[in-house]
Each structure stands twice: as C-alpha cells, then as structure tokens.
Write a protein that holds these residues in place. Structure first.
Motif, PDB file in Angstrom:
ATOM      1  N   LYS A 172       0.247  -0.968   0.150  1.00 13.27           N
ATOM      2  CA  LYS A 172      -0.009   0.103  -0.311  1.00 13.27           C
ATOM      3  C   LYS A 172       0.253   0.926   0.165  1.00 13.27           C
ATOM      4  O   LYS A 172       0.815   2.616  -0.978  1.00 13.27           O
ATOM      5  N   ASN A 173       1.788   1.052   0.736  1.00 14.40           N
ATOM      6  CA  ASN A 173       2.837   2.452   1.068  1.00 14.40           C
ATOM      7  C   ASN A 173       3.474   2.536  -0.412  1.00 14.40           C
ATOM      8  O   ASN A 173       3.235   3.955  -1.173  1.00 14.40           O
ATOM      9  N   ILE A 174       4.244   1.231  -0.902  1.00 14.64           N
ATOM     10  CA  ILE A 174       4.841   1.874  -2.797  1.00 14.64           C
ATOM     11  C   ILE A 174       3.399   2.343  -3.801  1.00 14.64           C
ATOM     12  O   ILE A 174       3.845   3.460  -4.058  1.00 14.64           O
ATOM     13  N   VAL A 175       2.329   1.802  -3.156  1.00 15.49           N
ATOM     14  CA  VAL A 175       0.747   1.980  -4.311  1.00 15.49           C
ATOM     15  C   VAL A 175       0.591   3.750  -3.816  1.00 15.49           C
ATOM     16  O   VAL A 175       1.030   4.670  -5.024  1.00 15.49           O
ATOM     17  N   GLU A 176       0.624   3.571  -3.184  1.00 16.20           N
ATOM     18  CA  GLU A 176       0.054   5.200  -3.367  1.00 16.20           C
ATOM     19  C   GLU A 176       1.284   6.529  -3.015  1.00 16.20           C
ATOM     20  O   GLU A 176       1.418   7.069  -2.977  1.00 16.20           O
ATOM     21  N   GLY A 177       2.716   5.783  -2.465  1.00 16.00           N
ATOM     22  CA  GLY A 177       3.007   7.145  -3.164  1.00 16.00           C
ATOM     23  C   GLY A 177       3.866   6.963  -4.297  1.00 16.00           C
ATOM     24  O   GLY A 177       4.131   7.954  -4.677  1.00 16.00           O
ATOM     25  N   SER A 178       3.134   6.349  -4.553  1.00 14.64           N
ATOM     26  CA  SER A 178       3.428   5.917  -6.695  1.00 14.64           C
ATOM     27  C   SER A 178       1.790   7.110  -7.180  1.00 14.64           C
ATOM     28  O   SER A 178       1.816   7.625  -8.162  1.00 14.64           O
ATOM     29  N   GLY A 179       1.415   7.265  -6.238  1.00 16.46           N
ATOM     30  CA  GLY A 179       0.173   8.847  -6.881  1.00 16.46           C
ATOM     31  C   GLY A 179      -1.081   7.293  -7.028  1.00 16.46           C
ATOM     32  O   GLY A 179      -2.170   8.417  -7.879  1.00 16.46           O
ATOM     33  N   GLY A 180      -0.972   6.441  -6.931  1.00 19.85           N
ATOM     34  CA  GLY A 180      -1.786   5.131  -6.874  1.00 19.85           C
ATOM     35  C   GLY A 180      -2.820   5.008  -6.064  1.00 19.85           C
ATOM     36  O   GLY A 180      -2.880   5.829  -4.939  1.00 19.85           O
ATOM     37  N   LYS A 181      -3.762   3.613  -5.708  1.00 21.18           N
ATOM     38  CA  LYS A 181      -4.537   3.452  -5.030  1.00 21.18           C
ATOM     39  C   LYS A 181      -4.741   1.359  -4.831  1.00 21.18           C
ATOM     40  O   LYS A 181      -4.300   1.678  -6.404  1.00 21.18           O
ATOM     41  N   ILE A 182      -5.011   1.253  -4.525  1.00 18.50           N
ATOM     42  CA  ILE A 182      -4.954  -0.150  -3.221  1.00 18.50           C
ATOM     43  C   ILE A 182      -6.601  -0.524  -2.905  1.00 18.50           C
ATOM     44  O   ILE A 182      -6.266   0.018  -2.365  1.00 18.50           O
ATOM     45  N   CYS A 183      -6.626  -1.253  -3.384  1.00 22.35           N
ATOM     46  CA  CYS A 183      -7.998  -1.725  -2.397  1.00 22.35           C
ATOM     47  C   CYS A 183      -8.547  -3.513  -3.258  1.00 22.35           C
ATOM     48  O   CYS A 183      -8.611  -4.166  -3.893  1.00 22.35           O
ATOM     49  N   PHE A 184      -9.459  -4.129  -2.250  1.00 22.24           N
ATOM     50  CA  PHE A 184      -9.574  -5.404  -3.002  1.00 22.24           C
ATOM     51  C   PHE A 184     -11.864  -6.096  -2.648  1.00 22.24           C
ATOM     52  O   PHE A 184     -12.392  -4.513  -2.084  1.00 22.24           O
ATOM     53  N   GLN A 185     -12.152  -5.970  -3.092  1.00 25.37           N
ATOM     54  CA  GLN A 185     -13.604  -6.919  -3.542  1.00 25.37           C
ATOM     55  C   GLN A 185     -13.485  -8.370  -2.965  1.00 25.37           C
ATOM     56  O   GLN A 185     -12.306  -9.152  -3.451  1.00 25.37           O
ATOM     57  N   THR A 186     -13.869  -8.679  -2.230  1.00 23.81           N
ATOM     58  CA  THR A 186     -14.013 -10.450  -1.976  1.00 23.81           C
ATOM     59  C   THR A 186     -15.389 -11.331  -1.114  1.00 23.81           C
ATOM     60  O   THR A 186     -16.065  -9.970  -0.758  1.00 23.81           O
ATOM     61  N   SER A 187     -15.597 -12.467  -1.540  1.00 24.06           N
ATOM     62  CA  SER A 187     -16.897 -12.356  -1.508  1.00 24.06           C
ATOM     63  C   SER A 187     -16.450 -14.394  -1.178  1.00 24.06           C
ATOM     64  O   SER A 187     -15.415 -14.530  -0.694  1.00 24.06           O
ATOM     65  N   GLU A 188     -17.258 -15.258  -1.110  1.00 23.21           N
ATOM     66  CA  GLU A 188     -16.957 -16.656  -1.047  1.00 23.21           C
ATOM     67  C   GLU A 188     -16.138 -17.078  -1.825  1.00 23.21           C
ATOM     68  O   GLU A 188     -15.944 -18.411  -1.692  1.00 23.21           O
ATOM     69  N   LYS A 189     -16.674 -16.453  -3.292  1.00 22.47           N
ATOM     70  CA  LYS A 189     -16.418 -17.079  -4.503  1.00 22.47           C
ATOM     71  C   LYS A 189     -14.765 -17.224  -4.752  1.00 22.47           C
ATOM     72  O   LYS A 189     -14.435 -17.222  -5.624  1.00 22.47           O
ATOM     73  N   GLY A 190     -14.134 -16.074  -3.824  1.00 25.08           N
ATOM     74  CA  GLY A 190     -12.367 -15.334  -4.434  1.00 25.08           C
ATOM     75  C   GLY A 190     -12.572 -14.245  -4.034  1.00 25.08           C
ATOM     76  O   GLY A 190     -13.097 -13.347  -3.406  1.00 25.08           O
ATOM     77  N   THR A 191     -11.790 -13.548  -4.052  1.00 23.68           N
ATOM     78  CA  THR A 191     -11.082 -12.340  -3.792  1.00 23.68           C
ATOM     79  C   THR A 191     -10.225 -11.981  -5.108  1.00 23.68           C
ATOM     80  O   THR A 191      -9.694 -12.359  -5.212  1.00 23.68           O
ATOM     81  N   THR A 192     -10.664 -10.263  -4.963  1.00 25.32           N
ATOM     82  CA  THR A 192      -9.744  -9.103  -6.257  1.00 25.32           C
ATOM     83  C   THR A 192      -9.365  -8.080  -5.374  1.00 25.32           C
ATOM     84  O   THR A 192      -9.683  -7.374  -5.262  1.00 25.32           O
ATOM     85  N   PHE A 193      -7.689  -7.910  -5.751  1.00 26.22           N
ATOM     86  CA  PHE A 193      -7.014  -6.971  -5.194  1.00 26.22           C
ATOM     87  C   PHE A 193      -7.013  -5.942  -6.316  1.00 26.22           C
ATOM     88  O   PHE A 193      -6.932  -6.793  -7.926  1.00 26.22           O
ATOM     89  N   PHE A 194      -7.120  -4.416  -6.452  1.00 24.83           N
ATOM     90  CA  PHE A 194      -7.376  -3.512  -7.641  1.00 24.83           C
ATOM     91  C   PHE A 194      -5.544  -3.128  -7.713  1.00 24.83           C
ATOM     92  O   PHE A 194      -6.127  -2.602  -6.033  1.00 24.83           O
ATOM     93  N   VAL A 195      -5.149  -2.890  -8.555  1.00 26.65           N
ATOM     94  CA  VAL A 195      -4.232  -2.025  -8.220  1.00 26.65           C
ATOM     95  C   VAL A 195      -4.587  -0.738  -9.265  1.00 26.65           C
ATOM     96  O   VAL A 195      -4.751  -1.142 -10.798  1.00 26.65           O
ATOM     97  N   TYR A 196      -4.589   0.871  -8.629  1.00 31.74           N
ATOM     98  CA  TYR A 196      -4.765   1.745  -9.782  1.00 31.74           C
ATOM     99  C   TYR A 196      -3.233   2.850 -10.015  1.00 31.74           C
ATOM    100  O   TYR A 196      -2.720   3.058  -8.657  1.00 31.74           O
ATOM    101  N   LEU A 197      -3.078   3.176 -11.255  1.00 24.78           N
ATOM    102  CA  LEU A 197      -1.834   3.690 -11.293  1.00 24.78           C
ATOM    103  C   LEU A 197      -2.010   4.399 -12.199  1.00 24.78           C
ATOM    104  O   LEU A 197      -2.597   4.581 -13.388  1.00 24.78           O
ATOM    105  N   GLN A 198      -0.946   5.570 -12.428  1.00 23.08           N
ATOM    106  CA  GLN A 198      -1.497   6.393 -12.784  1.00 23.08           C
ATOM    107  C   GLN A 198      -0.858   6.771 -14.718  1.00 23.08           C
ATOM    108  O   GLN A 198       0.082   6.392 -14.783  1.00 23.08           O
ATOM    109  N   LYS A 199      -2.253   6.884 -15.571  1.00 21.28           N
ATOM    110  CA  LYS A 199      -0.930   6.069 -17.341  1.00 21.28           C
ATOM    111  C   LYS A 199       0.143   7.436 -17.048  1.00 21.28           C
ATOM    112  O   LYS A 199      -1.109   8.765 -16.946  1.00 21.28           O
TER     113      LYS A 199
END
Length: 745
Positions: free
Chosen positions: A717-744
């Motif tokens: 999280k420190n590395i992504v947000e230090g680059s001006g991006g965002k890290i988050c996730f969505q989860t359920s009983e069927k699995g988990t997805t992590f999202f990494v947003y970086l500025q293009k």
C-alpha cells in the motif's frame, strides 16, 4: 421592348400585392372589431346579471321602507347606477354624475334598452315597485361634446374598447357589430369612427376657477425640473440594476448562497436591506407629502365654504326657499362672489335640484349633473368635502347648507376645487427633486459602509483561516495580532491559546506514539521470533536424547533440515521487519508496467503448487507512474497471498488482468476521473476474506498465516500510494480480487 415589358410586369405584381395586403388588413381590422365587441358583450352580460341581483334586493328594501338597505345595496357596485322616482319626482339617486336634459320616457318596463345621456352612453332598465319607479343604468362609454387632453370619450370600466368606436342604434350598416342582451334582445351596435368629433374649448370661452385645468391646451412643455427628476430616476435605476447584477453574478459564481464567502453574504444581505429601507422611507415620504397637500386643500376648501355660506346668508337673509324663479338673479350674485372667493359656486334647492351657478355653461354642455351628489343630500353632515369626477378626472368638492337669517336650511351650496393629478404630481415632484439626490447619496454611502464593515470583519477571520490552512503538527506557529476586543478578538485569542496547547499536545503525542510504536514492534518481534524458536528447541532436545542410539543418524538428518527451515523463517522475519522499519522512499518514474508484470508472471507460473496463472493484457507498451524497483514487490506480495489462500483447494486458479480504467470502471471515488488510469486486477477463487478481518488487511503486523510478519500488504500500500495510485480489494465466498490503480503516462 423587353425591358419595358419586364417593368410593366413588376409594376402589375406590386399593385396586386398592395391590393391583397389592403384586403388582408381590412379583414384583420374587422375581425379585431368583432372580437373586441364580443368582449364588450360578455362584460355587459355580467353587469346585467349583477344589476338584476341588486335590483331584486332593492325591490325588497323599497317594499319594507328600509332606507338603510336601499343605500347599502345601491352603493355595492359603483359602476351600476340607481334612480328612484315617485311620479315624475326624483326621490333617490345613488350617483349624480349622469346628466340628461331630456325627459325620461316611461313606456318600457322590465326590459334593457339603449340610452344616450348628455355625457354618456349605456343601457337602462325600468321597474315598477309599488308607487315608485326604479331606473337601473349601466353607463358604457363617455359622450362628452367637449373633449380635451384630460377630458376624452372612452369606454367606462369595467368595459374595455377602442376610443374610436361609437355606439348607435343602426343595425343595417355592415360596418356595425350588433350587441345583444343576455336574453338575446338587440341593444345597440358598435362601429368604428375614423374622425371623432372634437371641440376644443379654451379658458377664455368659459370663465371659471375650478375647472380651468380641463380646458387647458394640449401642449405641455417639459420643464427643467422634470428633466432633472428623470435624470435622478435613471441614475437610481442604473444603481439598483448594478446592485442586482452583482448579486446575481455572485450567486452564480459561488453556485448558491451557502458556498459564498462570509463577506459576500454580509454584502448581499445588508445592501438590499439598506436599499429597501431607503426606498420605503422615500415612498412613505412621497405619499405623506401628497396626502398633506390634499388635506391642506380640503381644509382651505372647507373654510372657503364657510365664508361663502355666511356671505349668501347675508344676501338671502329673508328668503324662505329657493326656486328656479330666482335663478337668473342668483346666477349674477354667484358670479360676483366667485371672483371674490376665486372659486366656482353651485346652489341646489332642498330637493337637490340645481337652481343657480356661477358657471351655468358647464351644466348646459352636460359636463356636470343638475342634481346634487347623494352623499351630502342623504347624510346628516352639514359640511362635507369629497372627491367627484368628470370622466376619469377627479376633483374635490365642498358642500355646506344654505341657510337664511333664521338659520333655516333653504338649500345646499357646492364649491368645487379642481386639484388635478398633474397639479399634485408637480407639487410632489418638486419635493422629490430636493429629496432624491440626498437619498442617492445616502444609498451610495450606505453601500460603501456595508462593504467596508463586512471586509473589516471578515479580513480578520481570513487571517485565522489562512493560519489554520498552513498549520502543521510539529511546527511552531505564529500568533495573530489583533488590537480590538470584540467577538473576532475573542476568536483570535482562543486561536492563539489553541496554538500553544496544540503545540504542547502534538509534542506529547509524538513522543507517546514513538514509545507505543517501539513497544508494539518489540512485542511483535518477540512473538515472531518465539514461534520458530520453540520447534528448534524441541528438535535439539530430541537430538540430545537420541545421541548414541541407532536412530541418531536418521533423526539427525531430519532435524538439521527442520532447523535450516526455521532459520530461513527467522531470516525472512528479520528481513520483513527491516523493510518495514526502513520504509524506503518511493521514487515514481515512467515505467512500462505491462513489461514488468508479464515478466513477473512468467517466473511465478512455476510455483510449487502448480497453480495456473492466467494473464489478460498486453505484454509491453503500457507506461504508468510507479517505482521501477519496488512495483514488482507489490505484484509478488499480492500474488503470494493469493496462492497461500488457495493452498490445498482443488481447481485453484489466478487471473491477472491489465487494462485502462475509464470513468465507468473506476470503483474508488478518491480517484480523479479527469486523469487516465491503469487498472491491474489479481483474482483468485479462494475462500475469501471474512468480514471481521477485511478492515485489518492493510494494518501492519496483521496476518492469518502461521508464518510471516503481516507486513507485505502495508508495504504494498505504501509503494502504490506513494506513486500516486490506489490499492483496494473486493471479496466474497467465491474469491478475492485486489485492484491496483496507477496513473497512466
């Protein structure tokens, strides 16, 4: 020849077009007359129904000899007139402005028909009630033989029509529009008169004092005072317009009143308030001056009526009554007295009929009625001043009793005083001309004072606001100097005190946080190190027990491998704590994220559990803002957590997708939708993260595994947000997805 033929053709077309337009205008004019005539007819029907209702009440009151009710019903609608006769004697009238020199015919009853008086045109209806004859009159249009700029013939309210129309009984003319009663009977016709009959009578034709303004010439020169007044009104209008523009502009600029700055709110509230107060005072002053002017004229007219009464009492000391026999001598006396008192004088007998006047020509022309006004005749007031009118022009008239030497009433005296609206307006305009510049100056000064005070109040608050914006914990802050001891001074004093307390508190808080951080870190380090030490100790003790036995060699090989694994675990823990303690600076640069991700996936596909890793996206050419040395560590931490979450589960699968995130695919509201983003998603089909643990995913030292320090996701999280991006996730009983947003880039 060809040119001549061409010009003849054009001329013929123009003539045809001119004839067509003339016919079209004529048709439109006829349609306009017809449409407006229908409006007059509808209004007439309403007036007829209203008159019939009042006539029914009046009939009942006459049968009961209830005079109070007669007066009440006949005064309910001023546009409907009532006259009551007993035989040929007029015993009651609701208004006296209608003038007629012809004898009224009594051959038609209970039917509306057209009637033309000396000063108006309209319809009448006659009804018998016991020994009385009631005449109901609805005047429709004035019919004065003398017309000027003030006195002109037009439709009487509530009727509305063209002044150039005239009413007649001719029904055969095609240019006439017939008007019918509500029961379908023909009443009269309306026609358009191109040239109205007009007779301008000047002041030298009729010598009078009270009605000179009616016969004044039409030309009116604009005086210097009116020009100045108009200029002041324009200046005031421009000033008010500028203020309204500023208000609207401010509201639009700040998108409403709530978002506006405090100084603007003060100005928008106080400036219109001052403007309304000044305008109210100005209007009340103008109205007061006009009312005082009228009251002064009424008082002067009442005093003049008393003087005329005493003069006539002395002249007719022994007379017991007044009759038309002595009209000629009375007219001469009244004319002489009118020059003395500079007013017109009319005298009526005890029956309310005119017997003498200083200006009899006015009655001969039908401008004035030959009967006394009903108010002074049917009331008990000995002296009365009231408004009367000729057409739409109102004037004051004073009434008093005509008494002889024994103070016996032998008639009535009327003294009109023509105070025209223009005369009163001139008086008020002269007052306004002196008052309006002062009000404009006061308005300008008030606006400057309001704006100055609002700026002075809010400037100090702006200083506090700027200081609060620049305030940073751990830095020394300056105090704000303010010399006044008002409410703003109290706020600034509290601010200075708060700065001192906050500086002391921030220092204590920083020290406490450092101590708590070290304590937490020490406990965590001790806990993480203690975990591998226990199996190492048990292994060594077991080696001691098996020493010298046949099982020693076999157990020694297994124990040394276990000790090596635990030592590697301790090394990993030490390395993780070292990385978290350092928290290296993030240096975002332009990086080919697709290339980094693709190479990382190629290495991770040979994982020990042989979990398939699928990749959807380009292999290179996607540039984004990230730390080139540390972004791979982010991918490693996320993917390793996914593989560990699916450990031992059949059909495990990881999907990694890289694509450009547009406004529709941005899930996080903190991302700026005006920028271009790179979206990398890591999806697994593991059991998901329990709801009670989801808030702790990025908390340091949190882990659900037996091994590890729980620092991988906080570091990511420190590395992504230090680059001006965002890290988050969505989860359920069927699995988990992590999202990494970086500025293009």
């Amino acid at each position: 020849m060809q040119k001549k033929y061409y010009f003849c053709s054009v001329k013929r077309k123009i003539n045809i077009l001119f004839i067509f337009l003339s016919l079209l205008l004529g048709v439109c004019s006829c349609q306009s007359v017809t449409w407006k005539s229908k409006c007059v007819q509808r209004t007439l029907h309403k007036q007829q129904h209203r008159a019939n209702e009042l006539l029914a009440h009046l009939t009942e009151a006459i049968e009961k000899n209830d005079f109070d009710s007669i007066w009440y019903y006949t005064q309910m609608d001023k546009s409907i007139l009532f006259y009551i006769y007993k035989g040929n004697q007029l015993v009651y009238w609701s208004n006296a402005w209608l003038s007629s020199s012809e004898r009224i015919k009594w051959d038609v009853y209970d039917q509306w028909y057209f009637t033309q008086w000396d000063n108006a045109q309209g319809i009448c209806c006659r009804k018998r009630v016991r020994d009385y004859k009631v005449v109901v009159a609805i005047p429709i249009k004035y019919n004065y033989s003398v017309t000027t700029s003030i006195l002109y013939n037009h439709f009487i309210p509530p009727f509305r029509g063209d002044e150039n129309w005239y009413l007649n009984l001719h029904q055969t003319n095609e240019a006439c529009v017939p008007i019918y009663s509500y029961d379908g009977l023909y009443l009269f016709s309306i026609a358009h008169e191109e040239h109205l009959r007009r007779e301008d009578i000047h002041t030298d034709t009729i010598e009078n004092f009270s009605y000179q303004a009616i016969f004044a010439e039409d030309q009116q020169e604009q005086t210097t005072a009116k020009s100045k007044l108009q200029m002041y009104y324009i200046m005031t209008g421009i000033l008010i317009g500028v203020l309204l523009f500023v208000v609207v502009f401010s509201l639009v600029k700040y998108r409403g009143f709530r978002r506006m700055r405090l100084s603007g709110k003060f100005q928008i509230i106080l400036t219109p308030l001052v403007l309304v107060i000044l305008l109210s005072i100005f209007m009340l002053s103008t109205e007061y001056i006009g009312r005082i002017f009228i009251e002064t004229q009424q008082l002067r007219l009442s005093k003049k009526a008393k003087y005329v009464q005493m003069a006539l009492q002395n002249m007719y000391f022994w007379d017991l009554s007044l009759s038309p026999v002595n009209t000629q001598a009375l007219n001469i006396d009244l004319r002489d007295m009118s020059f003395v008192f500079e007013t017109d004088i009319h005298v009526y007998d005890l029956n309310g009929r005119l017997v003498g006047s200083s200006t009899p020509q006015l009655f001969e022309m039908g401008l004035l009625p030959t009967h006394l006004a009903p108010e002074p005749f049917f009331t008990d007031n000995s002296t009365l001043v009231q408004y009367e009118q000729i057409g739409d022009t109102k004037y004051l008239s004073a009434y008093t009793e005509f008494v002889n030497g024994n103070y016996a009433k032998i008639g009535y005296i009327a003294l009109p005083s023509f105070i025209s609206q223009s005369e009163m307006n001139t008086h008020v305009e002269n007052f306004v001309l002196r008052l309006l510049p002062l009000y404009i100056l006061l308005l300008l000064i008030s606006i400057l004072i309001v704006w100055g005070i609002s700026h002075a109040i809010t400037s100090s608050l702006s200083v506090v606001s700027n200081q609060l914006k620049q305030h940073q914990l751990g830095h020394s802050e300056k105090h704000i100097d303010y010399v006044f001891s008002d409410e703003v001074g109290e706020i600034i004093t509290q601010y200075n005190r708060m700065v001192d307390v906050l500086a002391e508190s921030s220092e204590k808080l920083a020290r406490t946080e450092r101590e708590m951080a070290w304590r937490t870190m020490a406990r965590q380090v001790a806990h993480e190190i203690n975990n591998p030490l226990t199996p190492m100790k048990l292994t060594l003790q077991q080696l001691q027990r098996t020493k010298g036995t046949e099982r020693f060699e076999e157990y020694f090989n297994r124990s040394t491998q276990l000790l090596i694994d635990q030592i590697d675990n301790l090394s990993h823990i030490a390395k993780s704590f070292s990385s978290f303690a350092k928290m290296p600076e993030v240096n975002p640069t332009k990086v080919d994220v697709a290339d980094k991700l693709h190479k990382f996936i190629l290495l991770m596909r040979n994982n020990p559990d042989q979990v398939p890793i699928r990749y959807v996206g380009p292999e290179s050419g996607i540039m984004a803002m990230a730390d080139a040395d540390q972004i791979t560590q982010v991918f490693n931490n996320i993917l390793r957590n996914a593989l560990q979450a699916m450990e031992g589960r059949p059909n495990s699968d990881v999907i990694i997708i890289l694509k450009t995130a547009n406004e529709q695919t941005i899930e996080d509201e903190q991302l700026n939708p005006n920028k271009d983003w790179i979206k990398i998603s890591f999806s697994d089909n593991g059991p998901g993260i329990p709801e009670e643990l989801q808030k702790k995913v990025f908390v340091p030292n949190f882990t659900t595994k037996n091994t590890g320090a729980g620092l991988g996701m906080p570091i990511s999280k420190n590395i992504v947000e230090g680059s001006g991006g965002k890290i988050c996730f969505q989860t359920s009983e069927k699995g988990t997805t992590f999202f990494v947003y970086l500025q293009k880039m």
